[in-house]
Scaffold this motif. Structure first.
Motif, PDB file in Angstrom:
ATOM      1  N   ARG A   1       3.446   9.363 -22.462  1.00 27.53           N
ATOM      2  CA  ARG A   1       4.612   9.109 -21.606  1.00 27.53           C
ATOM      3  C   ARG A   1       4.143   8.584 -20.260  1.00 27.53           C
ATOM      4  NH1 ARG A   1       6.894  13.590 -24.108  1.00 27.53           N
ATOM      5  NH2 ARG A   1       6.143  15.030 -22.519  1.00 27.53           N
ATOM      6  N   ARG A   2       3.087   9.197 -19.759  1.00 28.21           N
ATOM      7  CA  ARG A   2       2.530   8.753 -18.488  1.00 28.21           C
ATOM      8  C   ARG A   2       2.105   7.292 -18.569  1.00 28.21           C
ATOM      9  NH1 ARG A   2      -1.843  11.530 -14.712  1.00 28.21           N
ATOM     10  NH2 ARG A   2      -2.290   9.697 -13.467  1.00 28.21           N
ATOM     11  N   LEU A   3       1.521   6.954 -19.718  1.00 28.23           N
ATOM     12  CA  LEU A   3       1.058   5.595 -19.966  1.00 28.23           C
ATOM     13  C   LEU A   3       2.196   4.590 -19.808  1.00 28.23           C
ATOM     14  CD1 LEU A   3      -1.812   4.916 -21.378  1.00 28.23           C
ATOM     15  CD2 LEU A   3      -0.411   4.331 -23.311  1.00 28.23           C
ATOM     16  N   LEU A   4       3.361   4.976 -20.371  1.00 33.43           N
ATOM     17  CA  LEU A   4       4.489   4.060 -20.364  1.00 33.43           C
ATOM     18  C   LEU A   4       4.995   3.778 -18.958  1.00 33.43           C
ATOM     19  CD1 LEU A   4       6.462   5.285 -23.487  1.00 33.43           C
ATOM     20  CD2 LEU A   4       5.070   3.224 -23.223  1.00 33.43           C
ATOM     21  N   SER A   5       4.748   4.695 -18.047  1.00 36.08           N
ATOM     22  CA  SER A   5       5.254   4.463 -16.694  1.00 36.08           C
ATOM     23  C   SER A   5       4.133   4.119 -15.728  1.00 36.08           C
ATOM     24  CB  SER A   5       6.013   5.699 -16.207  1.00 36.08           C
ATOM     25  OG  SER A   5       5.124   6.786 -16.157  1.00 36.08           O
ATOM     26  N   ASP A   6       2.947   3.870 -16.257  1.00 30.57           N
ATOM     27  CA  ASP A   6       1.818   3.567 -15.383  1.00 30.57           C
ATOM     28  C   ASP A   6       1.662   2.059 -15.244  1.00 30.57           C
ATOM     29  OD1 ASP A   6      -0.503   3.316 -14.025  1.00 30.57           O
ATOM     30  OD2 ASP A   6      -1.743   4.474 -15.411  1.00 30.57           O
ATOM     31  N   GLU A   7       1.908   1.585 -14.025  1.00 35.36           N
ATOM     32  CA  GLU A   7       1.837   0.150 -13.799  1.00 35.36           C
ATOM     33  C   GLU A   7       0.428  -0.377 -14.053  1.00 35.36           C
ATOM     34  OE1 GLU A   7       3.497  -0.879  -9.967  1.00 35.36           O
ATOM     35  OE2 GLU A   7       2.496  -2.818 -10.154  1.00 35.36           O
ATOM     36  N   ASN A   8      -0.571   0.419 -13.686  1.00 32.57           N
ATOM     37  CA  ASN A   8      -1.951  -0.020 -13.901  1.00 32.57           C
ATOM     38  C   ASN A   8      -2.220  -0.334 -15.356  1.00 32.57           C
ATOM     39  OD1 ASN A   8      -2.886   0.134 -11.274  1.00 32.57           O
ATOM     40  ND2 ASN A   8      -3.273   2.340 -11.427  1.00 32.57           N
ATOM     41  N   PHE A   9      -1.626   0.465 -16.233  1.00 35.91           N
ATOM     42  CA  PHE A   9      -1.834   0.256 -17.658  1.00 35.91           C
ATOM     43  C   PHE A   9      -1.294  -1.109 -18.090  1.00 35.91           C
ATOM     44  CE2 PHE A   9       0.051   0.559 -21.950  1.00 35.91           C
ATOM     45  CZ  PHE A   9      -1.121   0.616 -22.677  1.00 35.91           C
ATOM     46  N   TYR A  10      -0.075  -1.432 -17.630  1.00 36.03           N
ATOM     47  CA  TYR A  10       0.501  -2.719 -18.005  1.00 36.03           C
ATOM     48  C   TYR A  10      -0.310  -3.875 -17.451  1.00 36.03           C
ATOM     49  CZ  TYR A  10       4.505  -0.163 -19.742  1.00 36.03           C
ATOM     50  OH  TYR A  10       5.303   0.686 -20.458  1.00 36.03           O
ATOM     51  N   VAL A  11      -0.740  -3.707 -16.202  1.00 33.22           N
ATOM     52  CA  VAL A  11      -1.543  -4.769 -15.593  1.00 33.22           C
ATOM     53  C   VAL A  11      -2.817  -4.977 -16.408  1.00 33.22           C
ATOM     54  CG1 VAL A  11      -2.928  -5.354 -13.570  1.00 33.22           C
ATOM     55  CG2 VAL A  11      -0.649  -4.407 -13.271  1.00 33.22           C
ATOM     56  N   ALA A  12      -3.490  -3.859 -16.736  1.00 25.36           N
ATOM     57  CA  ALA A  12      -4.752  -3.951 -17.474  1.00 25.36           C
ATOM     58  C   ALA A  12      -4.514  -4.523 -18.871  1.00 25.36           C
ATOM     59  CB  ALA A  12      -5.415  -2.586 -17.557  1.00 25.36           C
ATOM     60  N   LEU A  13      -3.425  -4.133 -19.478  1.00 21.10           N
ATOM     61  CA  LEU A  13      -3.112  -4.614 -20.830  1.00 21.10           C
ATOM     62  C   LEU A  13      -2.915  -6.130 -20.813  1.00 21.10           C
ATOM     63  CD1 LEU A  13      -2.536  -3.408 -23.671  1.00 21.10           C
ATOM     64  CD2 LEU A  13      -0.121  -3.550 -23.115  1.00 21.10           C
ATOM     65  N   ARG A  14      -2.136  -6.562 -19.838  1.00 20.52           N
ATOM     66  CA  ARG A  14      -1.872  -8.002 -19.744  1.00 20.52           C
ATOM     67  C   ARG A  14      -3.176  -8.760 -19.483  1.00 20.52           C
ATOM     68  NH1 ARG A  14       2.020  -8.009 -15.740  1.00 20.52           N
ATOM     69  NH2 ARG A  14       0.444  -8.624 -14.236  1.00 20.52           N
ATOM     70  N   ASN A  15      -3.966  -8.251 -18.557  1.00 15.48           N
ATOM     71  CA  ASN A  15      -5.226  -8.922 -18.257  1.00 15.48           C
ATOM     72  C   ASN A  15      -6.156  -8.952 -19.460  1.00 15.48           C
ATOM     73  OD1 ASN A  15      -4.443  -9.366 -15.645  1.00 15.48           O
ATOM     74  ND2 ASN A  15      -5.479  -7.560 -14.828  1.00 15.48           N
ATOM     75  N   THR A  16      -6.178  -7.853 -20.214  1.00 15.75           N
ATOM     76  CA  THR A  16      -7.060  -7.802 -21.375  1.00 15.75           C
ATOM     77  C   THR A  16      -6.645  -8.853 -22.398  1.00 15.75           C
ATOM     78  OG1 THR A  16      -7.288  -5.437 -21.003  1.00 15.75           O
ATOM     79  CG2 THR A  16      -8.045  -6.273 -23.112  1.00 15.75           C
ATOM     80  N   PHE A  17      -5.337  -8.980 -22.623  1.00 18.63           N
ATOM     81  CA  PHE A  17      -4.865  -9.993 -23.562  1.00 18.63           C
ATOM     82  C   PHE A  17      -5.176 -11.400 -23.035  1.00 18.63           C
ATOM     83  CE2 PHE A  17      -2.449  -6.757 -25.836  1.00 18.63           C
ATOM     84  CZ  PHE A  17      -2.558  -7.230 -27.134  1.00 18.63           C
TER      85      PHE A  17
ATOM     86  N   MET B   1       0.842  -1.201   0.000  1.00 20.33           N
ATOM     87  CA  MET B   1       0.000   0.000   0.000  1.00 20.33           C
ATOM     88  C   MET B   1       0.874   1.247   0.000  1.00 20.33           C
ATOM     89  SD  MET B   1      -2.895  -0.630   2.895  1.00 20.33           S
ATOM     90  CE  MET B   1      -4.013  -2.021   2.797  1.00 20.33           C
ATOM     91  N   GLY B   2       1.808   1.248   0.941  1.00 24.56           N
ATOM     92  CA  GLY B   2       2.684   2.405   1.074  1.00 24.56           C
ATOM     93  C   GLY B   2       3.514   2.634  -0.177  1.00 24.56           C
ATOM     94  N   ASP B   3       4.114   1.533  -0.672  1.00 26.47           N
ATOM     95  CA  ASP B   3       4.962   1.670  -1.860  1.00 26.47           C
ATOM     96  C   ASP B   3       4.159   2.215  -3.041  1.00 26.47           C
ATOM     97  OD1 ASP B   3       6.977   0.682  -0.383  1.00 26.47           O
ATOM     98  OD2 ASP B   3       6.942  -1.358  -1.225  1.00 26.47           O
ATOM     99  N   ARG B   4       2.983   1.627  -3.243  1.00 27.84           N
ATOM    100  CA  ARG B   4       2.202   2.036  -4.408  1.00 27.84           C
ATOM    101  C   ARG B   4       1.701   3.468  -4.278  1.00 27.84           C
ATOM    102  NH1 ARG B   4      -2.409  -1.763  -6.232  1.00 27.84           N
ATOM    103  NH2 ARG B   4      -2.567  -0.084  -7.764  1.00 27.84           N
ATOM    104  N   VAL B   5       1.223   3.813  -3.088  1.00 30.46           N
ATOM    105  CA  VAL B   5       0.720   5.178  -2.923  1.00 30.46           C
ATOM    106  C   VAL B   5       1.855   6.175  -3.160  1.00 30.46           C
ATOM    107  CG1 VAL B   5      -0.102   6.840  -1.214  1.00 30.46           C
ATOM    108  CG2 VAL B   5      -1.231   4.627  -1.441  1.00 30.46           C
ATOM    109  N   LYS B   6       3.041   5.833  -2.642  1.00 30.16           N
ATOM    110  CA  LYS B   6       4.160   6.763  -2.812  1.00 30.16           C
ATOM    111  C   LYS B   6       4.586   6.864  -4.269  1.00 30.16           C
ATOM    112  CE  LYS B   6       5.898   6.042   1.761  1.00 30.16           C
ATOM    113  NZ  LYS B   6       6.706   4.991   2.392  1.00 30.16           N
ATOM    114  N   SER B   7       4.666   5.711  -4.937  1.00 27.01           N
ATOM    115  CA  SER B   7       5.202   5.780  -6.304  1.00 27.01           C
ATOM    116  C   SER B   7       4.150   6.185  -7.336  1.00 27.01           C
ATOM    117  CB  SER B   7       5.843   4.443  -6.693  1.00 27.01           C
ATOM    118  OG  SER B   7       4.843   3.478  -6.907  1.00 27.01           O
TER     119      SER B   7
END
Lengths: 433, 306, 298
Positions: B71-87, A423-429
């Motif tokens: 650029r934001r997309l490329l560093s957004d972990e949520n995007f990668y997670v969602a992309l992988r799940n969608t595939f 939680m902490g890591d994700r919120v921070k990053s």
């Protein structure tokens, strides 16, 4: 697709795309200013439009409108009825389209923060400064840089519901103040089988507030801070109860969409930490004969050594649309709803008004079907109600992360420490960077 | 891509007709639908794509930010997670639904007493309330008390998956449910396609001594190709933008294990008010699906000219 | 990109139908038929389990629906739910609105979709296939991505809170065009050529030849469009504000409050709202008849 007209010279194309994009977007913003029409009805009469959710199932709105119309004969209130489920989505879309509905109900503080930061709400600070608002609970949540764009009319907070039948049967009385350890012990001892049906000692609903908001309120932890070690005790208590079968396990409750009302009203649980909005719900069900649960209220359990009764809650408010056709009448309505007359109108329905006074509490408990014991009344007057989730530009992003990690801890996919750390890591990053 | 499309050659226009006549007639057919489509879908869509290069909160004037959203997309972990799940979802949902729908259609395309009942039953999952779907399937998949795991136990599986309560098995559970839900929908399309196959082909094959299986492979499948192609393309598109079933069944959880792109688009846009970023994700999704669709068109073309 | 695939059936030319009865023993056939029925029935029951839950829930009290574990048989059968719901919400109005919208959109979709499909399938002109591909690709963009720009446009045109918004939005989708095009593809080009030689215009071919030949496809398109419009919630929710314009799906959601939901009522309404679709489905199947495509040859 937009780029199809450019002929391959990268720069020219980029400029073209840029211009097109800005042009399109500007067109959007400009068009947004039009639309709608005021409905002035001749002889100085005003028809005030108010965006609300689920009018038929939310009698406090109608009660407020009736009271307001009686007090202001020149004004007619016309509700704009929006489904409760996706209310914020529709309001966002409407406002983007330049909607002119006069008053907009703020379902929660997070939405309020969003609309006010975009400048979609009118400044009504003078309504706060010109009157005594010290008894208006939940008001500080609406302070944005010393300005107010909404006034709360309703303030719900959490307390402990319990089924008196199971306490009598076990020969225990609800102590006037529980600690969390005592609560957990009580929950374990109240778990039993009743005619082949399992009765849980308590039921924790699947919302993360059951763990997060209460520990933040009672430890003073900051849910937006990025350090979540203050959740730990509460998680240990909740997971312990779950492991011992003293509460329905989270995975099942979530997947089966278990309904806390069903659980409590069917006698499947002895205790239930829940918000005050449920009071009017039980009253109605009992009146209809849909349940025979014999219930009462107790204060939320506290941390060991705590002084006073601390819980969490969240206000509901009215705001004036910046594009309101009848801004003055709208402001009048917002003040009315937050004032004495508004509070009286809704407390008759078992709804907890934001304006607090002993008269109103007394009136509240005189509703038919309310428990009459002293502990219930005491539970109703907590010493401190902390806002369920603090408001900032980060609120909803942090909320999403905390929700996801909460789920992982509760289904056992992550240990408490792992979960709190991520939680902490994700919120921070992801949010605070 | 855009250039490749505008360069595309006329599909071998027949002799004797001037090209402009073809254009005129062609467009006269297309126009009624195209007008409505362009005005009410295409233009807003282009506006949304333009938003991908802007910062917009739905209210105040937008701000040009160039490629910042990407650029934001490329560093957004949520995007990668969602992309992988969608595939992952598409990879499971497309083939399984295709086989189930085709199987149902072939099985129910016959003169059988009560066949109408069975066809209706097969279509019912698609019209059953989503809440009911979620509650019942989640019950079936319940790790301890669910029939699925009780069955696995009976088969001797000691440690059956925890399905929707586990990050690894939630997606398979969602895929199974979605196949069950969609198979009737695509069955209807296959049923219509099967009606184009002349009865005479089967009669002739029977005379030649072909068995059921051979008739399926030699007649049904080749004749059904236009329909199959349509179903595959639609399935692909619908899989990549899946939303409602996932929202009701797992809401992306547990954690982010079933979070998909459409959900992220919705959340970032309407909920969070970052319409530019949301549009950037939508644009990426669009490009992915377009690529897959073009490949499918090409493959279909090749196999049909073979 | 070259021409998109036309797919004439790559099979041997049809032989004259032979109706001569081949020798077959009746015994195994009966057994096979019984087995097939048994299997189909088992599958059908499995498939219908969630619907069974819906029906069971529609007969309960609100606070008896989401129990853990599931109670399949209600403690008491509250048939009164099916009467109560008509008093609780203006069901008749909502159903009527849904019927109106679904029928209007389905008709428009059938008409414009099949018309455009003919252009894409049987008329050759430059740019046709690229345009078609672009059409299809737009289906891939989730509606939520362009919902707000679209709403702003509609608001500007003062079409929000009218049926026009929903009709204009949903009647011109690419889905119907694609479906009909694929179907036309499987109708041999020789048929059209023959008709042209007979002096039919392209419009004549569409009306006199294609439409009658494509009844199964039209039926399935009608059914699927109707169902999707009927079940659509988000579109009407965003665009229709006045209660008297609401559709049945909005009506059902009105049983969901801020803190509670009347699940039994929702399920009662859901069961009722499925009925029109089932009727339509049973009717629509009359058009799933083989052999229409070839019967038009002569």
């Amino acid at each position: 697709m937009i780029a199809s007209n450019s002929v391959g010279r990268a720069q020219g194309r980029r400029r073209f795309v840029g211009r097109t994009a800005v042009a399109v977007a500007l067109a959007l913003a400009v068009t947004a200013c039009g639309g709608g029409s005021g409905d002035e009805t001749g002889d100085g009469n005003v028809t005030l439009t108010v965006a609300v959710w689920n009018l038929a199932k939310t009698p406090e709105f109608t009660a407020l409108f009736d009271a307001f119309q009686r007090a202001n004969p020149g004004v007619k209130v016309k509700p704009v009825d929006i489904l409760a489920d996706d209310y914020p989505d529709k309001v966002t879309t409407m406002l983007a389209g330049g909607d002119q509905t006069d008053v907009i109900t703020m379902k929660n503080v997070t939405d309020y923060a969003r609309y006010s930061s975009r400048g979609q709400l009118a400044d009504i600070t003078d309504a706060v400064t010109s009157t005594d608002t010290s008894k208006l609970a939940g008001l500080p949540a609406f302070n944005v840089k010393d300005k107010y764009y909404a006034l709360p009319f309703r303030q719900d907070f959490w307390l402990l519901y319990y089924n008196k039948k199971y306490f009598e049967k076990a020969g225990v009385t609800m102590p006037s103040q529980l600690t969390w350890d005592e609560y957990a012990k009580l929950a374990r001892s109240l778990t039993h089988d009743e005619g082949g049906k399992k009765v849980y000692g308590t039921y924790h609903h699947t919302w993360r507030s059951v763990v997060h908001a209460i520990s933040a309120a009672q430890t003073g932890g900051d849910q937006l801070g990025g350090d979540y070690s203050f959740f730990k005790d509460q998680y240990e208590m909740a997971l312990g109860l779950q492991k011992d079968g003293a509460t329905l396990d989270f995975g099942t409750a979530k997947a089966q969409k278990s309904d806390y009302r069903t659980i409590f009203e069917s006698g499947t649980t002895a205790m239930l930490p829940m918000g005050t909005w449920y009071i009017s719900g039980i009253l109605q069900q009992k009146q209809k004969g849909a349940t025979d649960v014999d219930w009462a209220l107790a204060p939320m359990p506290q941390r060991p050594g705590a002084t006073g009764m601390t819980t969490f809650g969240s206000p509901t408010a009215f705001a004036v649309n910046k594009r309101a056709v009848h801004a003055d009448a709208a402001k009048k309505f917002v003040r009315f709803a937050a004032g004495q007359a508004g509070a009286e109108a809704i407390s008759k329905l078992g709804v907890v008004p934001a304006l607090q006074s002993t008269d109103i509490t007394q009136a509240y408990f005189s509703n038919t079907g309310m428990p009459t014991d002293e502990l219930s009344k005491k539970a109703f007057q907590p010493d401190k109600v902390v806002l369920e989730m603090p408001v900032s530009e980060h609120t909803s992003d942090v909320d999403t992360i905390l929700n996801e990690e909460h789920e992982l801890i509760m289904v056992g996919d992550k240990s408490i420490d792992e979960g709190i750390r991520s939680m902490g890591d994700r919120v921070k990053s992801e949010v605070l960077n | 891509m855009a250039q490749a499309m505008t360069r595309s050659a006329p599909g071998g226009s027949p002799p004797k007709r001037p090209a402009w006549r073809g254009i005129l007639i062609g467009w006269s057919f297309i126009l009624p639908n195209f007008l409505g489509f362009a005005l009410f879908t295409l233009i807003p869509m282009l506006a949304a794509f333009a938003l991908a290069f802007l910062k917009w909160d739905s209210y105040n004037s937008p701000e040009w930010v160039g490629a910042a959203n990407f650029r934001r997309l490329l560093s957004d972990e949520n995007f990668y997670v969602a992309l992988r799940n969608t595939f992952a979802y598409a990879g499971g949902h497309i083939p399984l639904t295709l086989v189930a729908a085709l199987g149902l259609a072939v099985a129910l395309d016959r003169k059988l007493r009560g066949v109408q009942f069975f066809r209706t039953a097969a279509f019912f999952p698609y019209i059953t309330s989503l809440v009911a779907v979620a509650v019942v399937w989640n019950m079936l998949f319940n790790p301890t008390a669910g029939p699925v795991n009780q069955f696995l136990h009976a088969l001797g599986v000691d440690d059956p998956p925890r399905w929707v309560a586990s990050t690894d098995w939630a997606m398979p559970a969602v895929i199974v449910t979605s196949v069950w839900r969609d198979m009737g929908y695509y069955m209807v399309l296959f049923l219509a396609g099967l009606q184009t196959i002349p009865k005479e082909y089967y009669e002739a094959a029977r005379v030649d001594g072909a068995n059921t299986w051979q008739r399926f492979w030699k007649i049904t499948l080749p004749c059904l190709r236009p329909t199959t192609f349509f179903v595959v393309v639609m399935l692909t598109i619908q899989s990549f933008k899946v939303l409602d079933l996932i929202v009701v069944m797992t809401d992306g959880g547990p954690g982010r294990s079933t979070l998909v792109l459409s959900q992220l688009i919705y959340r970032e846009g309407i909920t969070e008010g970052r319409f530019g970023y949301s549009s950037a994700i939508a644009l990426v999704l669009f490009v992915i699906v377009l690529t897959v669709t073009v490949v499918q068109f090409r493959l279909n073309e090749r196999s049909s000219t073979r | 990109m070259t021409a998109l695939p036309d797919a004439p059936p790559a099979v041997a030319p049809p032989r004259p139908p032979e109706r001569s009865a081949r020798p077959r023993s009746r015994g195994p056939r009966l057994v096979r038929r019984a087995l097939a029925y048994g299997f189909l029935l088992a599958v059908a029951l499995l498939v219908l389990v969630p619907f069974g839950w819906m029906v069971s829930s529609s007969l309960k009290r609100n606070n008896q629906v989401l129990t853990v574990p599931i109670e399949w048989i209600p403690q008491e059968f509250r048939w009164s739910n099916f009467i109560e719901i008509w008093d609780r919400i203006p069901m008749a109005t909502y159903l009527g609105n849904s019927v109106f919208l679904s029928v209007a959109i389905t008709l428009l979709q059938l008409l414009t979709g099949s018309f455009a499909a003919y252009g894409f399938a049987k008329v050759r002109f430059p740019g046709r296939d690229a345009l078609f591909l672009a059409y299809i690709a737009t289906i891939a963009v989730p509606w939520q991505a362009y919902m707000v720009p679209q709403y702003i446009m509609m608001q500007r045109a003062e079409l929000t809170n009218t049926y026009w918004s929903i009709i204009l939005l949903q009647a011109f989708g690419a889905f119907g065009v694609f479906l009909m095009r694929q179907y036309y593809m499987s109708i041999p080009d020789e048929l059209c050529e023959a008709a042209r030689i007979d002096g039919l215009t392209e419009y004549g071919i569409y009306r006199r030849l294609m439409l009658p030949l494509s009844k199964p496809a039209l039926a399935s398109l009608a059914l699927l469009t109707f169902v999707n419009t009927w079940n659509d919630y988000m579109g009407p929710f965003i665009y229709l504000t006045s209660n008297e314009l609401w559709t049945i799906q909005l009506g059902l959601r009105s049983f969901v409050g801020q803190y509670d939901a009347e699940y039994a009522m929702i399920m009662t309404g859901a069961v009722l709202s499925v009925l029109p679709i089932v009727i339509l489905f049973l009717i629509g199947q009359r058009y799933f008849i083989r052999g229409i495509a070839t019967s038009g040859l002569k």
